[in-house]
Scaffold this motif. Structure first.
Motif, mmCIF file in Angstrom:
data_model
loop_
_atom_site.group_PDB
_atom_site.id
_atom_site.type_symbol
_atom_site.label_atom_id
_atom_site.label_comp_id
_atom_site.label_asym_id
_atom_site.label_seq_id
_atom_site.Cartn_x
_atom_site.Cartn_y
_atom_site.Cartn_z
ATOM 1 N N ILE A 62 3.038 -7.354 5.191
ATOM 2 C CA ILE A 62 2.849 -6.156 4.360
ATOM 3 C C ILE A 62 3.645 -4.985 4.930
ATOM 4 O O ILE A 62 3.648 -4.758 6.135
ATOM 5 N N SER A 63 4.313 -4.259 4.018
ATOM 6 C CA SER A 63 4.832 -2.960 4.428
ATOM 7 C C SER A 63 4.199 -1.914 3.519
ATOM 8 O O SER A 63 3.725 -2.221 2.429
ATOM 9 N N MET B 125 0.856 -1.197 0.000
ATOM 10 C CA MET B 125 0.000 0.000 0.000
ATOM 11 C C MET B 125 0.885 1.238 0.000
ATOM 12 O O MET B 125 2.001 1.210 0.527
ATOM 13 N N ALA B 126 0.385 2.307 -0.569
ATOM 14 C CA ALA B 126 1.138 3.566 -0.594
ATOM 15 C C ALA B 126 0.154 4.719 -0.439
ATOM 16 O O ALA B 126 -1.001 4.617 -0.868
ATOM 17 N N ALA B 127 0.600 5.788 0.197
ATOM 18 C CA ALA B 127 -0.287 6.944 0.374
ATOM 19 C C ALA B 127 0.542 8.219 0.363
ATOM 20 O O ALA B 127 1.679 8.230 0.839
ATOM 21 N N LYS C 210 6.436 -0.853 8.767
ATOM 22 C CA LYS C 210 6.295 -2.318 8.896
ATOM 23 C C LYS C 210 5.031 -2.573 9.713
ATOM 24 O O LYS C 210 4.900 -2.075 10.833
ATOM 25 N N ILE C 211 4.111 -3.339 9.143
ATOM 26 C CA ILE C 211 2.865 -3.638 9.859
ATOM 27 C C ILE C 211 3.068 -4.902 10.688
ATOM 28 O O ILE C 211 3.534 -5.935 10.185
ATOM 29 N N ARG D 171 -1.359 -2.686 13.153
ATOM 30 C CA ARG D 171 -0.621 -1.725 13.974
ATOM 31 C C ARG D 171 0.743 -1.519 13.318
ATOM 32 O O ARG D 171 1.374 -2.494 12.882
ATOM 33 N N ALA D 172 1.209 -0.284 13.316
ATOM 34 C CA ALA D 172 2.580 -0.039 12.878
ATOM 35 C C ALA D 172 3.511 -0.555 13.957
ATOM 36 O O ALA D 172 3.320 -0.269 15.140
ATOM 37 N N GLU D 173 4.534 -1.340 13.539
ATOM 38 C CA GLU D 173 5.482 -1.884 14.524
ATOM 39 C C GLU D 173 6.774 -1.059 14.539
ATOM 40 O O GLU D 173 7.271 -0.711 15.590
ATOM 41 N N TYR D 174 7.306 -0.763 13.341
ATOM 42 C CA TYR D 174 8.465 0.132 13.261
ATOM 43 C C TYR D 174 8.472 0.858 11.923
ATOM 44 O O TYR D 174 7.768 0.447 10.984
ATOM 45 N N VAL D 175 9.269 1.943 11.873
ATOM 46 C CA VAL D 175 9.307 2.764 10.661
ATOM 47 C C VAL D 175 10.752 3.099 10.302
ATOM 48 O O VAL D 175 11.639 3.087 11.155
#
Ligand SMILES: NC(=O)c1ccc[n+]([C@@H]2O[C@H](COP(=O)([O-])OP(=O)(O)OC[C@H]3O[C@@H](n4cnc5c(N)ncnc54)[C@H](O)[C@@H]3O)[C@@H](O)[C@H]2O)c1
Length: 371
Positions: A226-227, A150-152, A220-221, A188-192
């Motif tokens: 999925i990222s 996914m991208a936004a 990283k979800i 949930r976002a785990e890390y970025v």
């Protein structure tokens, strides 16, 4: 069905005024008070909507025992302290985005919600837009297949907006891009990991302490393969306003239009190459709402407000937000997004900027946002 009507105070009457007629018509609410520092401007809005109680100080709202909930639409630096004070005063809170601009305040709001049992909802417009509801419906029905990526993006030129925007950091207002990528898969976002790019003009950089023109972040979800990738800019980057959301699945993908008001595109796998892409018209989702407020997915009360000049009505989301908040209160359940989800969405941007300052180092989301 419950006949309970919640008594709402609207705080901040720029963008906030847009929600007053929706609460007035919703079967489970009435607007009993408005609050704005400028009394003359407040009276104009209160007279227009026939609201009796008018407060120039937020403390007066909190001291009023008739008020059950506050909907906060004040400038960004005021969201966190106002939400905390309202919860301490025993009021349910709906607050516009972002929840806060630092992790500690997100934590304190989550704690207060846990301690008081009151409801908190961040009024994230994107996840109640017709585009998001359409994509979510396709996903739930299995039409997209397995999601692969996914991208936004949310470029927006904030020159000419209220002064506090000059002190903002792009990723500190990222919920419009974080929320769809996490919200679609309920993740949930785990890390970025985030990179800064380019530079803004020195006077702006001095006010915000940020030099980057654009920030680009990978998320990283948690518990998922999925990222997602998001990007934001606020100043000095030529681009029409856009809050885009692209989803790539094994069977179908959704790509946002490049130019506002042109059709979005669906790509379907395994068709002859010229037939893979097709332009689509996204349907409206007013039918999900109580009949009394269905008109508000299409009608804009304050079309001259800058957020509508650039934001085009936020995808018809406003009545859906109001309805979700009130339905949660009536049903005594958490709204979506609740405090912890709002904190996770908000902290992605805060952690992303930290990461950008460290040249893209991985930054983990705080554990209180992962529950
Ligand atoms: N799509 C979206 O989710 C979206 C769109 C537009 C705006 N917003 C958010 O809504 C908020 C308001 O935006 P805006 O463009 O209307 O801003 P604005 O600065 O034009 O209006 C802010 C309002 O808050 C009032 N206010 C400020 N301090 C106050 C205080 N201490 N007590 C009571 N009232 C106070 C002001 O008088 C004004 O009415 C911002 O945080 C913005 O980020 C979100």
């Amino acid at each position: 069905m419950s006949k309970k009507r919640f008594k709402v105070a609207m705080v901040g009457l720029g963008f906030g005024a847009e929600f007053i007629p929706i609460y007035k018509k919703h079967p489970h609410s009435e607007v009993v008070a408005v609050c704005r520092r400028n009394e003359a401007e407040m009276n104009k809005v209160a007279d227009h909507f026939g609201i009796a109680k008018r407060y120039t100080k937020f403390e007066q709202v909190l001291a009023d025992p008739e008020i059950d909930c506050v909907h906060i639409n004040s400038p960004i630096p005021d969201h966190a302290w106002m939400s905390m004070e309202a919860l301490k005063a025993g009021k349910h809170v709906m607050c516009t985005v972002p929840m806060a601009t630092n992790i500690e305040d997100c934590d304190k709001i989550c704690q207060l919600v846990a301690d008081t049992g009151l409801k908190y909802m961040m009024a994230e417009t994107v996840v109640y837009s017709r585009e998001f509801l359409f994509i979510k419906e396709m996903y739930t029905k299995g039409e997209l297949g397995k999601i692969q990526y996914m991208a936004a993006s949310h470029p927006q030129d904030m020159d000419g907006w209220p002064d506090y925007w000059e002190k903002m950091i792009p990723m500190h207002y990222a919920t419009h891009v974080v929320s769809p990528v996490l919200g679609l898969v309920n993740g949930r976002a785990e890390y970025v990991s985030c990179f800064g790019s380019g530079t803004i003009r020195p006077d702006l950089a001095q006010k915000s302490g940020n030099t980057f023109a654009v920030e680009t972040c990978h998320i990283k979800i948690k518990d998922s393969d999925i990222s997602a990738q998001i990007w934001r800019c606020l100043f000095d980057t030529a681009r029409q306003y856009r809050e885009s959301f692209d989803v790539y699945g094994t069977k179908k993908s959704f790509e946002w239009t490049l130019v506002e008001d042109e059709p979005h595109v669906i790509h379907t796998a395994k068709k002859p190459e010229p037939e893979i892409a097709s332009k689509i018209k996204v349907p409206d989702y007013a039918h999900l709402l109580p009949p009394e407020i269905r008109e508000f997915t299409r009608s804009i009360q304050d079309a001259d407000h800058l957020s509508f000049v650039q934001g085009g009505g936020h995808g018809g989301s406003h009545p859906h937000l109001v309805n979700e908040f009130l339905s949660a209160l009536v049903q005594e359940r958490d709204p979506w997004p609740n405090a912890v989800t709002s904190a996770n969405w908000t902290c992605v941007g805060i952690c992303a900027h930290e990461s950008a300052l460290q040249g893209g180092q991985i930054v983990k989301l705080p554990s209180f946002t992962l529950n």
